[in-house]
Design a protein around this motif. Structure first.
Motif, short mmCIF file in Angstrom:
data_model
loop_
_atom_site.label_atom_id
_atom_site.label_comp_id
_atom_site.label_asym_id
_atom_site.label_seq_id
_atom_site.Cartn_x
_atom_site.Cartn_y
_atom_site.Cartn_z
N PHE A 24 -8.57 -5.84 5.26
CA PHE A 24 -7.30 -5.11 5.29
C PHE A 24 -6.26 -5.78 4.39
CE2 PHE A 24 -8.58 -3.20 9.51
CZ PHE A 24 -8.61 -1.89 9.04
N SER A 25 -6.20 -7.11 4.44
CA SER A 25 -5.26 -7.82 3.57
C SER A 25 -5.60 -7.61 2.10
CB SER A 25 -5.25 -9.32 3.92
OG SER A 25 -4.73 -9.54 5.20
N LEU A 26 -6.89 -7.52 1.80
CA LEU A 26 -7.31 -7.27 0.42
C LEU A 26 -6.88 -5.88 -0.03
CD1 LEU A 26 -8.87 -8.41 -2.00
CD2 LEU A 26 -10.95 -7.38 -1.04
N VAL A 27 -6.99 -4.90 0.84
CA VAL A 27 -6.51 -3.55 0.53
C VAL A 27 -5.00 -3.56 0.30
CG1 VAL A 27 -6.19 -1.22 1.45
CG2 VAL A 27 -8.39 -2.38 1.73
N SER A 28 -4.28 -4.30 1.13
CA SER A 28 -2.84 -4.40 0.98
C SER A 28 -2.47 -5.06 -0.34
CB SER A 28 -2.25 -5.21 2.14
OG SER A 28 -0.85 -5.17 2.15
N LEU A 29 -3.23 -6.09 -0.73
CA LEU A 29 -3.00 -6.75 -2.02
C LEU A 29 -3.21 -5.78 -3.17
CD1 LEU A 29 -2.57 -9.30 -3.77
CD2 LEU A 29 -5.03 -9.76 -3.50
N GLY A 30 -4.28 -5.00 -3.11
CA GLY A 30 -4.52 -4.02 -4.15
C GLY A 30 -3.43 -2.98 -4.23
N SER A 31 -2.93 -2.56 -3.07
CA SER A 31 -1.84 -1.57 -3.05
C SER A 31 -0.57 -2.14 -3.67
CB SER A 31 -1.57 -1.14 -1.60
OG SER A 31 -2.72 -0.57 -1.01
N ARG A 68 20.66 0.66 6.62
CA ARG A 68 19.71 -0.44 6.73
C ARG A 68 19.05 -0.53 8.10
NH1 ARG A 68 22.55 -4.99 3.33
NH2 ARG A 68 22.33 -3.60 1.53
N ALA A 69 19.78 -0.24 9.17
CA ALA A 69 19.19 -0.32 10.51
C ALA A 69 18.01 0.64 10.63
CB ALA A 69 20.24 0.00 11.58
N GLY A 70 18.19 1.86 10.10
CA GLY A 70 17.08 2.82 10.14
C GLY A 70 15.91 2.37 9.31
N ALA A 71 16.18 1.83 8.11
CA ALA A 71 15.09 1.38 7.23
C ALA A 71 14.36 0.19 7.83
CB ALA A 71 15.65 1.02 5.85
N LEU A 72 15.11 -0.77 8.38
CA LEU A 72 14.47 -1.92 9.02
C LEU A 72 13.74 -1.50 10.29
CD1 LEU A 72 17.28 -4.57 8.49
CD2 LEU A 72 15.01 -4.56 7.43
N GLY A 73 14.25 -0.46 10.95
CA GLY A 73 13.54 0.08 12.10
C GLY A 73 12.21 0.68 11.68
N LEU A 74 12.18 1.31 10.51
CA LEU A 74 10.94 1.85 9.99
C LEU A 74 9.94 0.74 9.69
CD1 LEU A 74 9.49 4.44 9.09
CD2 LEU A 74 10.47 4.12 6.82
N LEU A 75 10.44 -0.38 9.14
CA LEU A 75 9.57 -1.53 8.91
C LEU A 75 9.05 -2.07 10.24
CD1 LEU A 75 8.46 -3.46 6.71
CD2 LEU A 75 10.42 -4.93 7.19
N THR A 118 13.82 5.66 -4.33
CA THR A 118 14.08 4.84 -3.15
C THR A 118 13.11 5.17 -2.04
OG1 THR A 118 16.42 4.59 -3.69
CG2 THR A 118 15.77 4.28 -1.39
N ARG A 119 12.89 6.47 -1.81
CA ARG A 119 11.96 6.87 -0.76
C ARG A 119 10.55 6.38 -1.06
NH1 ARG A 119 14.92 11.82 -1.19
NH2 ARG A 119 13.18 12.79 -2.32
N ARG A 120 10.15 6.47 -2.32
CA ARG A 120 8.81 6.02 -2.71
C ARG A 120 8.67 4.51 -2.54
NH1 ARG A 120 8.61 8.61 -6.97
NH2 ARG A 120 9.46 7.03 -8.40
N ALA A 121 9.68 3.75 -2.99
CA ALA A 121 9.62 2.29 -2.86
C ALA A 121 9.57 1.88 -1.40
CB ALA A 121 10.83 1.67 -3.56
N LEU A 122 10.37 2.55 -0.56
CA LEU A 122 10.37 2.24 0.86
C LEU A 122 9.01 2.53 1.48
CD1 LEU A 122 11.95 1.40 3.39
CD2 LEU A 122 12.67 3.79 3.63
N ALA A 123 8.43 3.68 1.10
CA ALA A 123 7.12 4.04 1.64
C ALA A 123 6.05 3.03 1.24
CB ALA A 123 6.72 5.44 1.17
N VAL A 124 6.11 2.56 0.00
CA VAL A 124 5.10 1.62 -0.49
C VAL A 124 5.19 0.29 0.25
CG1 VAL A 124 4.38 0.23 -2.47
CG2 VAL A 124 4.85 2.66 -2.77
N VAL A 125 6.41 -0.28 0.36
CA VAL A 125 6.53 -1.59 1.00
C VAL A 125 6.19 -1.49 2.49
CG1 VAL A 125 9.00 -1.51 1.61
CG2 VAL A 125 7.91 -3.70 1.06
N VAL A 126 6.55 -0.40 3.14
CA VAL A 126 6.20 -0.23 4.55
C VAL A 126 4.69 -0.11 4.72
CG1 VAL A 126 6.34 1.38 6.49
CG2 VAL A 126 8.42 0.71 5.29
N ALA A 127 4.04 0.63 3.80
CA ALA A 127 2.58 0.78 3.86
C ALA A 127 1.88 -0.57 3.67
CB ALA A 127 2.11 1.78 2.82
N ILE A 128 2.38 -1.37 2.74
CA ILE A 128 1.78 -2.68 2.47
C ILE A 128 1.90 -3.57 3.70
CG2 ILE A 128 2.09 -4.82 1.15
CD1 ILE A 128 2.83 -3.02 -1.23
#
Length: 454
Positions: free
Chosen positions: A213-220, A156-163, A23-33
């Motif tokens: 930057f969008s291309l990097v995000s797509l690759g990620s 969810r409030a904390g996670a959406l706050g992170l987003l 869960t932590r990894r998935a959250l980190a990935v989507v936030v990074a993207i």
């Protein structure tokens, strides 16, 4: 009213002892993207109004350009939200990122189009690129739904706050990079280094940087993003039209007020966002780089607010109450913002750096209040939407509310641009007035118990 315990969340740090590594990894990935994609968006913000003005057209076109993006997002966001419920979050995120790469590339070529076939086609190129980006702009609603899939309701409030913090980080570094790419030394160096067929101007370089930057995000997303485990909405039972989706949302007591609130907030704030840069140029004499520095300051405050402050306040207070406070703070800041120089002129001289005039100090303080109010309101509204929808309809709920926001962003910018042409202060005051009914809607939500979603 729901108790603080039932509607709270931890800080937006989320990696807690009871959150699985996956869960932590998935959250980190989507936030990074989302961060990388928003970084590209932030790059272009400081130069966009100057870009439009470079073609010698009215400031009204600034608002129309923003509206063209939002109109397409309004049409496609609910559709993409429904598709993400049925087909998956990952494909929709990747499709939207492909659209961003193409859109920003075309956007940067408008100046070359003007040299070849004239101003009319150049301005049309800007509109085509923004409409493409809007049609593919479902990544935010889908990212919110993705986070709702992988986090329990109480977190969810904390996670959406992170987003939301990733949004703000994009607006910290994005405008700063955009201002740098538009500066004369960088443009001159780029002309010496880049091949002659790549246009290097103070407008094209930020646009191409955003595409990169969008291309990097797509690759990620392609390499690291995995589809979350969730209950999918059956295709045969899905809402099939945009109109029926909104009809269903407006007939739902728990969503109706939130849809209307998203619309009004978006009308108010989008118009102010679009017209602030012309305001800063006309009233404070800022250029692209100076405007970028101020936007970076606002982005830094937004990161602290959405990444730290909102998560901590959500531990103690209900989301609806936080939304009320955020809406009030945002309304006050919008009403005062256009008169910052007038308020500053009434203050005595201050000791400090020569550049820190009383007028600028007031603008910085008003910007801080605006950032706090906007961050509090946006995160709280998103959390309320998540809590009002069942688990298999998170994408649909976010798609509809984001679509409502897109409709507001379609109406707001051109309307506020016309107001700005008539009187520079009027868009900001009009935005503050529009937030009054939002406060009323949120107060009614505070006073009623929130249903528990299993």
């Amino acid at each position: 009213m729901s108790s603080p315990e039932s509607s709270t969340a931890p800080d937006a740090s989320i990696p807690s002892d009871d959150a699985s590594p996956g869960t932590r990894r998935a959250l980190a990935v989507v936030v990074a993207i989302v961060f990388i994609d928003l970084l590209g968006f932030g790059v272009v913000i400081p130069i966009l109004p100057f870009y439009v003005r470079s073609f010698g057209v009215s400031d009204v076109y600034i608002g129309l350009l923003a509206a063209s993006y939002s109109l397409m997002q309004f049409v496609f966001a609910p559709i993409l939200g429904r598709i993400s419920d049925q087909r998956g979050r990952r494909p929709v995120l990747m499709l939207s990122l492909v659209g961003s790469v193409l859109a920003w590339t075309v956007f940067g070529l408008a100046g070359e189009v003007e040299l070849v076939i004239g101003t009319t086609f150049a301005v049309a190129t800007l509109f085509v690129s923004r409409m493409l980006a809007g049609a593919m702009g479902g990544n935010i609603a889908t990212a919110q739904a993705y986070i709702a899939d992988i986090t329990p309701v109480e977190r969810r409030a904390g996670a959406l706050g992170l987003l939301g913090a990733s949004f703000s980080l994009g607006f910290i570094f994005g405008p700063a990079i955009g201002g740098l790419m538009a500066s004369e030394p960088v443009v001159t160096a780029a002309r010496d280094v880049l091949p002659s067929f790549i246009p290097a101007t103070r407008f094209s370089l930020p646009s191409f940087t955003a595409a990169a930057f969008s291309l990097v995000s797509l690759g990620s997303a392609f390499l690291f993003l995995r589809e979350p485990e969730r209950q999918r909405s059956p295709a045969g039972q899905a809402t099939t039209t945009l109109i029926s989706q909104f009809r269903d949302a407006l007939s739902d007591d728990s969503l109706r007020g939130l849809v209307v609130a998203f619309f009004l907030v978006s009308v108010a704030f989008s118009g102010v966002q679009v017209m602030f840069i012309p305001y800063a140029a006309d009233i404070y004499g800022y250029n692209e780089t100076e405007t970028a520095l101020f936007l970076t300051y606002i982005g830094l405050l937004g990161t602290l607010n959405q990444g730290v402050v909102v998560g901590r306040l959500a531990k103690r207070y209900a989301e609806a109450l936080l939304a009320v406070v955020g809406a009030i703070c945002l309304a006050i800041s919008l009403a005062v913002l256009p008169f910052s120089p007038n308020v500053g002129s009434l203050l005595p001289s201050i000791s400090g750096p020569a550049w820190l005039s009383p007028e600028l100090l007031v603008l910085l303080l008003v910007g801080a209040l605006l950032s706090f109010g906007n961050g509090m309101l946006n995160v709280s509204l998103s959390t309320l939407v998540s809590a009002s929808a069942s688990s298999e309809r998170q994408g649909n709920a976010f798609g509809v509310t984001q679509g409502s926001g897109s409709l507001g962003r379609t109406i707001g910018p051109p309307t506020m641009a016309v107001f700005y042409v008539l009187a520079y202060w009027s868009p900001f005051v009009a935005g503050a007035i529009l937030l009054v009914p939002v406060v009323a809607i949120l107060v009614t939500i505070v006073r009623r118990p929130r249903p528990t979603i299993s």
